[in-house]
Design an enzyme around this catalytic site. Structure first.
Site, mmCIF file in Angstrom:
data_model
loop_
_atom_site.group_PDB
_atom_site.id
_atom_site.type_symbol
_atom_site.label_atom_id
_atom_site.label_comp_id
_atom_site.label_asym_id
_atom_site.label_seq_id
_atom_site.Cartn_x
_atom_site.Cartn_y
_atom_site.Cartn_z
ATOM 1 N N HIS A 189 -8.604 2.541 2.862
ATOM 2 C CA HIS A 189 -8.363 1.135 3.143
ATOM 3 C C HIS A 189 -9.513 0.594 3.987
ATOM 4 C CE1 HIS A 189 -3.663 0.977 2.725
ATOM 5 N NE2 HIS A 189 -4.250 0.476 1.653
ATOM 6 N N ARG A 227 -7.452 1.285 -3.299
ATOM 7 C CA ARG A 227 -6.104 0.733 -3.334
ATOM 8 C C ARG A 227 -6.054 -0.678 -3.926
ATOM 9 N NH1 ARG A 227 -2.344 3.231 0.013
ATOM 10 N NH2 ARG A 227 -2.775 5.466 0.078
ATOM 11 N N ASP A 254 6.789 5.167 4.662
ATOM 12 C CA ASP A 254 5.508 4.599 5.074
ATOM 13 C C ASP A 254 5.630 3.157 5.566
ATOM 14 O OD1 ASP A 254 3.964 6.817 4.644
ATOM 15 O OD2 ASP A 254 3.314 6.239 2.635
ATOM 16 N N ARG A 302 5.619 3.009 -2.423
ATOM 17 C CA ARG A 302 5.570 1.975 -1.391
ATOM 18 C C ARG A 302 5.918 0.574 -1.911
ATOM 19 N NH1 ARG A 302 0.909 2.078 2.899
ATOM 20 N NH2 ARG A 302 2.604 0.920 3.908
ATOM 21 N N CYS A 326 -2.956 0.106 11.263
ATOM 22 C CA CYS A 326 -2.010 0.301 10.165
ATOM 23 C C CYS A 326 -0.590 -0.073 10.582
ATOM 24 C CB CYS A 326 -2.033 1.752 9.691
ATOM 25 S SG CYS A 326 -3.476 2.190 8.714
#
Length: 280
Positions: free
Chosen positions: A174, A145, A71, A96, A268
């Site tokens: 997000h 998150r 990611d 992550r 992103c």
């Protein structure tokens, strides 16, 4: 009659190629490990996005991809910077967490002031900077998150007021999937992604915002990058592109079908670098 907009100075961005991109686990509703990813196509689409930004006159730095971090292509999540100070990311999911160290090294190598986070946050995934409001205000998302405690920490680190906005739809996990900064004063957003109270706050602060409908929000249309005039967004968000054009912006469509499989699109993949202003 549409407004005419003049772009600000060129921007600096950070991207990370999808060299090791894959959907190996599911940490958001868009990820399905059973769906095959065409990594070659992902690379071509990513490169087109990079070239699009450079052709618009912007500088794109490239962060090398690392094995075992599929990611990492979503470079916006690694940190958040304002005027040369960087608030580091502290990822919620263990898959992550090692990405933060790579971003840390990038900023340290360039002499930026880097402050590691004590609280869980995912960088520009959940922080957006609007420089022309209240001398510079940070919009901050929470609910999936980023912990609300990170909002207070970011305010102390960056010296800017932070407006907390609760996200309520897990598809918009997000802030940058549901809200985008268009220029120094204006944003675009999808009201349905936010709590009723957050919707009231946004309507009060940004009465001239460009609003997205369900279709364009679900097409990752708000996961965009704007330089104040040109708005680079997912090609599937055709309705939003029309509304942006009517508001005086110049939509630039790019196709990111493969990277959408991981739950991200244009924004992103792009972290904005905000260096300290020059000394006068």
């Amino acid at each position: 009659m549409t407004e005419q907009r003049t772009p600000p100075m060129t921007r600096e961005y950070l991207m990370c190629p999808p060299q090791h991109f894959a959907v190996e686990y599911a940490i958001n509703p868009w990820m399905d490990p059973a769906v095959e990813v065409d990594r070659e196509l992902a690379g071509k689409q990513w490169e087109l996005l990079r070239v699009t930004l450079t052709d618009l006159g912007h500088t794109v730095h490239v962060l090398p991809a690392r094995v075992g971090l599929p990611d990492m292509v979503y470079a916006a999540n690694g940190a958040f910077s304002v005027d040369g100070t960087v608030y580091g990311a502290r990822f919620r999911h263990p898959q992550r967490r090692s990405e933060a160290a790579a971003h840390h090294r990038f900023y340290l190598d360039r002499g930026w002031t880097y402050i590691p986070a004590s609280e869980t946050n995912e960088g520009e995934g959940d922080f957006a900077y609007v420089p022309g409001v209240a001398g510079g205000v940070i919009l901050a998302g929470y609910g999936f998150r980023t912990d609300p405690a990170a909002h207070a920490e970011a305010q102390e680190v960056l010296g800017r007021p932070v407006v907390s906005l609760r996200l309520v739809d897990p598809r918009f996990y997000h802030l940058d999937t549901a809200l985008a900064v268009l220029d120094e004063h204006r944003i675009a957003y999808f009201p349905g992604a936010f709590s009723t109270a957050a919707q009231r706050v946004l309507a009060q602060l940004f009465p001239d915002a460009v609003l997205a409908d369900d279709a364009d929000a679900l097409a990752f249309g708000l996961n965009l990058v704007s330089d104040g005039r040109h708005v680079v967004l997912n090609s599937a968000a055709t309705g939003l592109a029309q509304r942006l054009a009517a508001a005086g912006y110049r939509p630039v469509a790019v196709e990111l079908t493969e990277l959408r499989k991981g739950g991200g699109s244009v924004k992103c993949c792009v972290a904005e670098l905000r260096p300290a202003p020059p000394q006068t």
